[in-house]
Design an enzyme around this catalytic site. Structure first.
Site, short mmCIF file in Angstrom:
data_model
loop_
_atom_site.label_atom_id
_atom_site.label_comp_id
_atom_site.label_asym_id
_atom_site.label_seq_id
_atom_site.Cartn_x
_atom_site.Cartn_y
_atom_site.Cartn_z
N ARG A 1 0.86 -1.18 0.00
CA ARG A 1 0.00 0.00 0.00
C ARG A 1 0.90 1.22 0.00
O ARG A 1 1.86 1.28 0.76
CB ARG A 1 -0.88 0.01 1.26
CG ARG A 1 -1.93 1.08 1.26
CD ARG A 1 -2.66 1.19 2.58
NE ARG A 1 -2.00 2.13 3.47
CZ ARG A 1 -2.62 2.67 4.53
NH1 ARG A 1 -3.85 2.32 4.84
NH2 ARG A 1 -1.97 3.53 5.31
N TYR B 1 -3.16 11.70 6.36
CA TYR B 1 -3.43 10.32 6.79
C TYR B 1 -2.43 9.35 6.17
O TYR B 1 -2.10 9.47 4.98
CB TYR B 1 -4.85 9.86 6.36
CG TYR B 1 -4.89 8.36 6.40
CD1 TYR B 1 -4.76 7.61 5.24
CD2 TYR B 1 -4.88 7.70 7.63
CE1 TYR B 1 -4.69 6.23 5.28
CE2 TYR B 1 -4.80 6.33 7.68
CZ TYR B 1 -4.70 5.59 6.51
OH TYR B 1 -4.60 4.24 6.58
N ASP C 1 -5.24 3.78 0.04
CA ASP C 1 -6.35 4.01 0.96
C ASP C 1 -6.79 5.47 0.88
O ASP C 1 -6.05 6.37 1.27
CB ASP C 1 -5.90 3.68 2.39
CG ASP C 1 -7.07 3.57 3.36
OD1 ASP C 1 -6.87 3.06 4.47
OD2 ASP C 1 -8.18 4.01 2.99
N HIS D 1 -9.36 6.59 2.40
CA HIS D 1 -9.74 6.83 3.81
C HIS D 1 -10.98 7.72 3.95
O HIS D 1 -10.97 8.71 4.70
CB HIS D 1 -8.56 7.41 4.58
CG HIS D 1 -8.47 6.87 5.97
ND1 HIS D 1 -8.99 7.54 7.06
CD2 HIS D 1 -7.92 5.73 6.45
CE1 HIS D 1 -8.75 6.83 8.16
NE2 HIS D 1 -8.12 5.73 7.82
N GLU E 1 -9.14 1.95 -1.69
CA GLU E 1 -9.84 1.60 -0.44
C GLU E 1 -10.62 2.77 0.13
O GLU E 1 -10.15 3.91 0.11
CB GLU E 1 -8.81 1.13 0.57
CG GLU E 1 -9.35 0.82 1.94
CD GLU E 1 -8.27 0.44 2.91
OE1 GLU E 1 -7.17 0.04 2.46
OE2 GLU E 1 -8.49 0.57 4.11
N GLU F 1 -13.50 -1.74 6.66
CA GLU F 1 -12.79 -1.88 7.95
C GLU F 1 -13.59 -1.29 9.10
O GLU F 1 -13.42 -1.70 10.24
CB GLU F 1 -11.41 -1.23 7.88
CG GLU F 1 -11.42 0.26 7.77
CD GLU F 1 -10.01 0.83 7.70
OE1 GLU F 1 -9.23 0.35 6.86
OE2 GLU F 1 -9.70 1.71 8.49
N ARG G 1 -13.54 -5.55 3.56
CA ARG G 1 -12.42 -5.36 4.48
C ARG G 1 -12.79 -5.65 5.93
O ARG G 1 -11.99 -5.43 6.83
CB ARG G 1 -11.90 -3.93 4.38
CG ARG G 1 -11.35 -3.58 3.06
CD ARG G 1 -9.89 -3.20 3.01
NE ARG G 1 -9.39 -2.35 4.05
CZ ARG G 1 -8.34 -2.68 4.80
NH1 ARG G 1 -7.78 -3.86 4.63
NH2 ARG G 1 -7.88 -1.87 5.72
N GLU H 1 -4.26 -7.43 5.16
CA GLU H 1 -3.41 -6.29 5.53
C GLU H 1 -2.52 -6.72 6.69
O GLU H 1 -2.96 -7.40 7.62
CB GLU H 1 -4.27 -5.11 5.97
CG GLU H 1 -3.47 -3.89 6.41
CD GLU H 1 -4.36 -2.70 6.76
OE1 GLU H 1 -5.59 -2.88 6.81
OE2 GLU H 1 -3.84 -1.60 6.97
N TRP I 1 -11.97 12.00 8.51
CA TRP I 1 -10.53 11.75 8.67
C TRP I 1 -10.17 10.43 8.01
O TRP I 1 -10.90 9.45 8.09
CB TRP I 1 -10.14 11.69 10.15
CG TRP I 1 -8.69 11.29 10.27
CD1 TRP I 1 -7.59 12.08 10.02
CD2 TRP I 1 -8.18 9.99 10.59
NE1 TRP I 1 -6.45 11.35 10.18
CE2 TRP I 1 -6.77 10.07 10.54
CE3 TRP I 1 -8.77 8.76 10.92
CZ2 TRP I 1 -5.94 8.97 10.80
CZ3 TRP I 1 -7.96 7.68 11.18
CH2 TRP I 1 -6.57 7.80 11.14
C1 CS2 Z 1 -6.31 2.29 7.84
C2 CS2 Z 1 -6.13 2.21 9.32
O1 CS2 Z 1 -5.08 0.29 7.77
C3 CS2 Z 1 -5.93 0.97 7.19
O2 CS2 Z 1 -6.47 0.68 6.13
O3 CS2 Z 1 -7.57 2.68 7.42
O4 CS2 Z 1 -4.85 2.64 9.61
C4 CS2 Z 1 -7.10 3.03 10.14
O5 CS2 Z 1 -6.87 4.40 9.90
C5 CS2 Z 1 -6.90 2.70 11.60
O6 CS2 Z 1 -7.04 1.32 11.77
C6 CS2 Z 1 -7.90 3.43 12.46
O7 CS2 Z 1 -7.72 3.05 13.81
MG MG Z 2 -8.12 1.75 5.63
#
Ligand code: CS2
Ligand code: MG
Length: 401
Positions: A147, A159, A209, A211, A235, A261, A282, A338, A401
């Site tokens: 990634r 991020y 990502d 995000h 993602e 996630e 995810r 991941e 975020w």
């Molecule tokens: C992220 C994470 O790993 C990922 O794909 O989205 O780092 C996420 O920001 C954190 O797990 C949040 O606690």
């Molecule tokens: Mg993520």
């Protein structure tokens, strides 16, 4: 066999983790991850105050009945806190069942469906050049999938870009605020992946990502712009509360989409899966109700040729990673896992049987999920309040975020 006792261990070796330990009257114990980044104590309380009293005396082999009891019996169904608590119980009970059977957990799920679990690492840098170098380092280490996240010109604290050796988004004290600009991001990201493909060719699987930061049409625009660089996935392109929003993305781009996630039940992704609006789901063991529920999500996804791509950031403990690798070894529609490496203190508190070799991981062959917790050592790392950041647009508007 009966559940004799259970305890919640909150520890902070490098970052906060919550672990549930269930002990049977035979002395066999199982552990489950209950970590919810930034809301750890909420889950600890939910377990201590509302779940553990209901577990004592139950048959630990009745995993499904206990899952249904904790889900339907709570009346207030779903949500990240409830489902992380249920996940921890579920994972601990599967650990016990496998230990009693004397088998590695994946054998109880149906045996292995592949030789190893392909994982992806996190490469990030303050700019394109640093990110290129980090990606190269992971290719050197044998990773097939990486990634890539980079700082954005004109923005600081983006991020996914580490400030130190280990990327940890949660910061001590109250949430920190960061500034976001979609325009700067959209103009920049395609240049990052063009540079990566020029330098490393088309072979490495590259992931990115977003995000949750774009609107659906912006996500469609990004997916289209990234098509020449053939990403493994884009993602969380847009927040997924409105699952139908992904129809717009699908109309404009063939870049594969991964979401989930933050999902905690099958209901969060039912439309996304049934309308084939995503390519990878995810959802993770710790946030989506454990092995019992993640199996259901994976089985629904399989009907639509959607594959798993479970979350595995450092705020998911080694207990979750270990159990996830057993799940990944078994699940027929596996996609990728991941794997953000935990820091040495974390690995010391959570000794584990899983291993990495040549881009793949294996959960190990010990009975159970193969992860333990050193309670004495864990006690040396008291809980340290930390929160995920908050993002605002350049005009101050609160953003994703
Ligand atoms: C992220 C994470 O790993 C990922 O794909 O989205 O780092 C996420 O920001 C954190 O797990 C949040 O606690
Ligand atoms: Mg993520």
């Amino acid at each position: 066999m009966k559940i004799h006792s259970a305890s919640v261990i909150v520890t902070s070796p490098g970052r906060n983790f919550v672990t549930l330990k269930i002990v049977t009257d035979d002395g066999v114990y199982g552990i489950g991850d209950a970590t919810l980044n930034g809301r750890e104590l909420a889950v600890a309380s939910y377990l201590n105050d509302h779940v553990i009293p209901c577990l004592i005396g139950r048959d630990p082999h009745q995993i499904e009945d206990i899952w249904q009891y904790l889900y339907k019996g709570a009346y207030w169904r779903r949500g990240p806190v409830t489902m992380a608590a249920i996940a921890a119980v579920d994972t601990a009970l599967w650990d016990i069942k496998a230990k009693v059977a004397g088998l590695p957990l994946y054998q109880l799920l149906g045996g292995r469906s592949r030789a190893g679990v392909m994982v992806y690492a996190h490469a990030n840098g303050r700019d394109v050049s640093e990110t290129l170098d980090r990606v190269g380092e992971y290719i050197e280490k044998g990773y097939k999938a990486i990634r890539a996240q980079s700082g954005i010109p004109g923005l600081d604290g983006v991020y996914g870009v580490a400030k130190g050796k280990f990327y940890e988004p949660a910061t001590k004290g109250l949430p920190q605020e960061s500034t976001w600009s979609t325009e700067r991001y959209l103009d920049f990201v395609p240049t990052l992946f063009e540079a990566l493909r020029v330098k490393y060719g088309m072979e490495p699987h590259l992931l990115h990502d977003v995000h949750h930061r774009l609107t659906p049409i912006e996500a469609a625009r990004l997916g289209k712009a990234l098509e020449p660089y053939r990403l493994f996935w884009m993602e969380d392109p847009t927040p997924a509360e409105n699952q139908e929003a992904f129809r717009l993305i699908r109309q404009h781009t063939v870049t594969p989409v991964a979401v989930g996630e933050v999902f905690n039940t099958i209901w969060d992704c039912k439309t996304l899966i049934e309308e084939q609006l995503i390519d990878y789901i995810r959802a993770s063991l710790v946030h989506a109700g454990g092995i019992t529920h993640l199996r259901r999500i994976a089985d629904l996804a399989a009907l639509y040729q959607i594959r798993t791509g479970s979350h595995g950031a450092t705020d998911l403990s080694p207990v979750c990673m270990g159990a996830a690798l057993h799940f990944d070894l078994w699940v027929p529609n596996f996609g990728i896992q991941e794997h953000m490496a935990h820091c040495p203190e974390t690995d010391e508190v959570f000794p584990h049987a899983y291993s990495f070799k040549g881009g793949y991981m294996h959960p190990g062959e010990v009975p159970g999920h193969g992860v333990d917790i050193d309670e004495k050592l864990a006690a040396k790392y008291p809980y340290n309040p930390a929160y995920l950041p908050v993002a605002r647009l350049e005009d101050g508007t609160l953003w994703n975020w």
